[in-house]
Design an enzyme around this catalytic site. Structure first.
Site, short mmCIF file in Angstrom:
data_model
loop_
_atom_site.label_atom_id
_atom_site.label_comp_id
_atom_site.label_asym_id
_atom_site.label_seq_id
_atom_site.Cartn_x
_atom_site.Cartn_y
_atom_site.Cartn_z
N HIS A 68 -5.56 5.22 4.91
CA HIS A 68 -4.18 5.17 5.41
C HIS A 68 -4.16 4.81 6.90
O HIS A 68 -3.34 4.01 7.35
CB HIS A 68 -3.45 6.49 5.19
N HIS B 29 2.27 1.85 -2.55
CA HIS B 29 1.18 2.63 -1.98
C HIS B 29 -0.17 1.98 -2.30
O HIS B 29 -1.11 2.07 -1.49
CB HIS B 29 1.19 4.08 -2.45
N ASP C 163 -2.98 1.07 0.40
CA ASP C 163 -4.39 1.42 0.26
C ASP C 163 -5.28 0.19 0.35
O ASP C 163 -6.32 0.20 1.02
CB ASP C 163 -4.65 2.10 -1.08
N HIS D 172 -10.05 1.97 -4.81
CA HIS D 172 -10.97 1.96 -3.66
C HIS D 172 -12.33 1.36 -4.02
O HIS D 172 -12.89 0.58 -3.26
CB HIS D 172 -11.14 3.37 -3.12
#
Length: 307
Positions: free
Chosen positions: A78, A241, A245, A268
């Site tokens: 973030h 979001h 990310d 991720h």
């Protein structure tokens, strides 16, 4: 010249880690040209610097973790997303624990923090990684497929599609595209919060995770609905979001991209895998600078001006 950027002055924040629940202090400091973004664990007997890079990423379960030796910093994405959105190239981040504070679960608090310190232009050209050929990573087949791709584009745009079988998510947009050329990062992306499900929280806490999570720093859902009394900040906050990310994960490359990023059910781990795949193919990219900032792609020539 389109110049590198750092902070004008230092700024501080205090919060708790999303997963550790630990109190943590951040001090964000200006850094010299070409030094990149460095996390400094100042709570250790001897401070340890962790320079961002794809290779520094050592864990991607639920967040992006970077390491140097035994020193780690969890949940960097973030803050890194805010740095990407504001075009910051050089920064020293002193941190007193091993997880970046979650603050409100989005990047907006970090954007405010960085802008309040002021942004300074530096006497060195901003260096970009321009994608010349498509690079893709893919996993699974059929209903389980997920992928992420970088393609040539004279600018920086991201498109993402999620696929959650949940009433609260199904009722919102599950695909979104964002172009840095819009100049709308702070307005359109930065406020999107991380999200989770009550059914997962007990299991996560039993494993020492999500200890700092709650309704004030995440969107929380039961089997049917969003539990936050204020509802969503955007109609498509969940997928936005994911864009937030991805911007943070990709900024761990150490330089801004000139590329079109597209992804389906990525996270991720796959974002880091994509960066490593890019680095494994030097013919797929080049490093470029812009002597005249007016010739830079829209969105970089019009980044928030230095205060």
């Amino acid at each position: 010249m389109l110049a590198q950027r750092t902070l004008k002055s230092l700024t501080k924040a205090v919060g708790v880690g999303l997963h550790s629940g630990q109190r943590v202090e951040l001090t964000l400091r200006p850094a010299p040209p070409d030094s990149g973004i460095v996390f400094r664990r100042v709570d250790l007997p001897e401070p340890v610097d962790i320079v961002i890079s794809p290779e520094a990423v050592t864990d991607t379960r639920l967040a992006s973790t970077i390491s140097s030796g035994s020193a780690k910093v969890h949940t960097v994405e973030h803050l890194m997303s805010a740095c990407a959105g504001l075009g910051l190239d050089n920064l020293i981040i002193d941190i007193t624990a091993e997880e970046v504070p979650i603050l409100d679960g989005s990047a907006s608090s970090f954007v405010f923090l960085l802008q309040s310190a002021g942004i300074a232009l530096q006497d060195a050209p901003k260096r970009f990684v321009r994608i010349l050929k498509p690079v893709e990573v893919r996993e699974g087949e059929g209903a389980n497929v997920k992928w992420a791709r970088l393609s040539p584009y004279e600018g920086y745009k991201l498109s993402f599609e999620i696929d959650f079988d949940h009433p609260a998510v199904d009722s919102t947009g599950q695909r979104v595209e964002f172009d840095m050329g819009s100049g709308g990062y702070s307005r359109d992306i930065a406020r999107a919060r991380t999200f989770g499900f009550t059914k997962d929280v007990e299991m996560m806490r039993a494993n020492g995770l999500a200890l700092g999570g709650g309704l004030d720093n995440a969107i929380v859902m039961d089997d049917y609905k969003v539990l936050n009394s204020e509802g969503l900040r955007y109609n498509d906050e969940f997928v936005k979001h994911k864009i937030l990310d991805a911007m943070g994960d990709l900024y761990l490359l150490g330089k801004p991209l000139l590329a079109a990023y597209s992804a389906f059910r990525s996270g991720h781990a796959m974002n880091n895998k994509l960066l490593r795949e890019l680095q494994a193919h030097p013919e797929a990219y080049e490093i470029v600078t812009f002597d005249d900032e007016k010739s830079a792609p829209k969105g970089f020539s019009t980044l928030p001006r230095a205060w």
